[in-house]
Design an enzyme around this catalytic site. Structure first.
Site: not given
Ligand code: EPZ
Length: 429
Positions: A22-23, A126, A131, A316, A408
């Site tokens: 994803k990233n 968030c 952030r 993560d 997500r």
């Protein structure tokens, strides 16, 4: 709203195909704004964040099409998607789109570089922390952009285009490195970016930009040197395997016991986390086609970790590792240094019976705890998967609500785990 029900007590045995990251996919898709030609990305995962970004890109005028169906391993494989930003019709990224996903703020770099202007909604805070975007603004200003904040938007302009500069980030940031690197590819002259993030996804973006004609050296190190070019062209690039998904399933196999092959995974992308798992007593073997993870019989040893930028232990994977440590035979400490509020899973793990004490940025996990199923709430992407993992060993049923967080970032999570013998099902509301 959908929920996920996990019935504990099943070992994991089988093959789990690892998806495209994803990233990596998100910044690669954003890079399509830098050229009028077609950028074809292979192995793009099916994820809600990818769909959100497609909406942002199409709003700027990007066309996309998905290549036809391919014979896929286990019926699961990312899509090949072609993006073409022939003409950018709108340089504004509105609040209702950007607020859904922080990474959409990153369009500011390519828009400024190619169109010399951009108006992008600030993403706001968030769940995992405040952030801020100061590093983006500071680095783009160093490249000659004038940026003001107006009505919740960053309004940026670089009359005549961006200009190369020698810039040092005051803090390591993945997103700010992506953005400054993309912006510098079309700036006049040479840019040197120092104290850059070295995450594999930054290197993947650099490699794609190089394939598009950018002149970048130093990818994978903390100093990137970029010679600006007049224009970039199209390219075809394969998204690298998801190291966080890899680490998550490795930890899932460790917590549940059993043996899984993480097909397509690359050990070099998460060596630190794999070394930690070996110290915890998990057997890891690198194979030609992936990574084999095994825990049969023996218990889990406690290991202390501190999250750090790559190549350190990734933030993560912090929540997932905490779930694993609830089963360790002893006490471990987990220190979070990247985000100030990334411990929301602690309260939810406690609802399952975990014994965790929090002191600022440090969690102490007292293992082993006999977990018992309960209803818990997903609070962010990685926190939610840590609850699924805890559910794999909890007695009875664990129901995780707000699973849109999982969607997500984890492609076919229930199918991948169920195929290995776990009892995981989605309950549609
Ligand atoms: C990326 O976020 C990832 N997101 C995150 O993945 C990941 O947790 C994070 O990098 C760290 O590895 C994507 O790639 C889409 P940062 P990013 O800028 O780029 C501070 C997931 O679960 N900072 O490297 O937003 C920031 O507050 C996620 O997939 C500033 O102070 O992270 C944080 O403390 C979530 N000013 C630190 O830097 C800025 O202008 C590192 O954040 C920018 C960041």
């Amino acid at each position: 709203m959908d929920s996920i029900k996990v019935t504990g007590g099943h070992r994991l045995n089988g093959v789990i195909p690892i998806s495209g990251a994803k990233n990596a996919a998100l910044p690669l898709m954003i890079a399509s704004l830098l050229t009028a030609d077609e950028l074809i990305l292979e192995n793009v995962p099916h994820l809600a964040d990818v769909e959100s970004l497609i909406r942002i890109l199409t709003n700027h005028g990007v066309d996309y099409h998905v290549e036809g169906k391919r014979r896929a391993h286990n019926g699961q494989q990312g899509r090949n998607i072609a993006f073409t930003a022939g003409e950018i019709v709108d340089t504004t990224a509105p609040y209702d789109l950007v607020s859904k996903m922080r990474a959409s703020f990153w369009v500011i770099g390519p828009l400024l570089a190619r169109m010399h202007k951009a108006k992008v909604s600030l993403p706001g805070g968030c769940a995992i922390g405040t952030r801020p975007v100061d590093l983006f603004i500071d680095s783009l200003q160093a490249l000659g952009a004038k940026i003001t904040i107006d009505g919740g938007y960053a309004v940026a302009e670089a009359t005549g285009g961006l200009t190369g500069a020698d810039y040092t980030f005051s803090k390591v940031s993945v997103g700010a490195t992506h953005v400054a690197m993309m912006a510098a590819t079309l700036a006049k002259g040479k840019t040197v970016l120092r104290n850059c993030a070295r995450e594999p996804e930054v290197t993947d973006l650099a490699n794609c930009l190089i394939a598009m004609g950018a002149q970048i050296s130093g990818a994978g190190t903390s100093t990137l040197t970029i010679e600006g070019v007049e224009a970039l062209h199209g390219a075809r690039h394969r998204v690298l395997p998801d190291r966080i998904e890899t680490g998550t399933y490795a930890m899932a196999a460790a917590i549940a016991g059993g043996e899984v092959l993480l097909k397509g995974a690359q050990a070099s992308l998460l060596q630190n986390a794999l070394d930690v798992l070996v110290r915890a007593g998990v057997e890891i073997e690198e194979k030609n086609d992936g990574i084999r993870v095994m825990r049969n019989g023996h218990g889990i040893k406690p290991v202390d970790v501190t999250t750090e930028p790559f190549p350190g232990f990734p933030t993560d994977l912090q929540a997932q590792f905490m779930a694993l440590m609830t089963q360790a035979e002893g006490t471990s400490t987990i220190r979070e240094t990247i985000f100030e509020n990334r411990f929301m899973h602690v309260q939810e793990l406690a609802r399952l019976g975990a014994q965790i004490t929090l002191d600022g940025q440090e969690a102490t996990v007292h293992g082993p705890s006999a977990l018992k199923g309960a209803q818990v709430m997903a609070t962010d992407l990685r926190a939610s998967v840590s609850l699924v993992m805890a559910g794999l060993v909890a007695e009875g049923d664990t129901t995780i609500t707000r699973v849109y967080h999982l969607d997500r970032g984890f492609e076919h999570l229930e199918q991948k785990l169920s195929a290995c013998g776990a009892a995981v099902e989605r309950i549609s509301a």
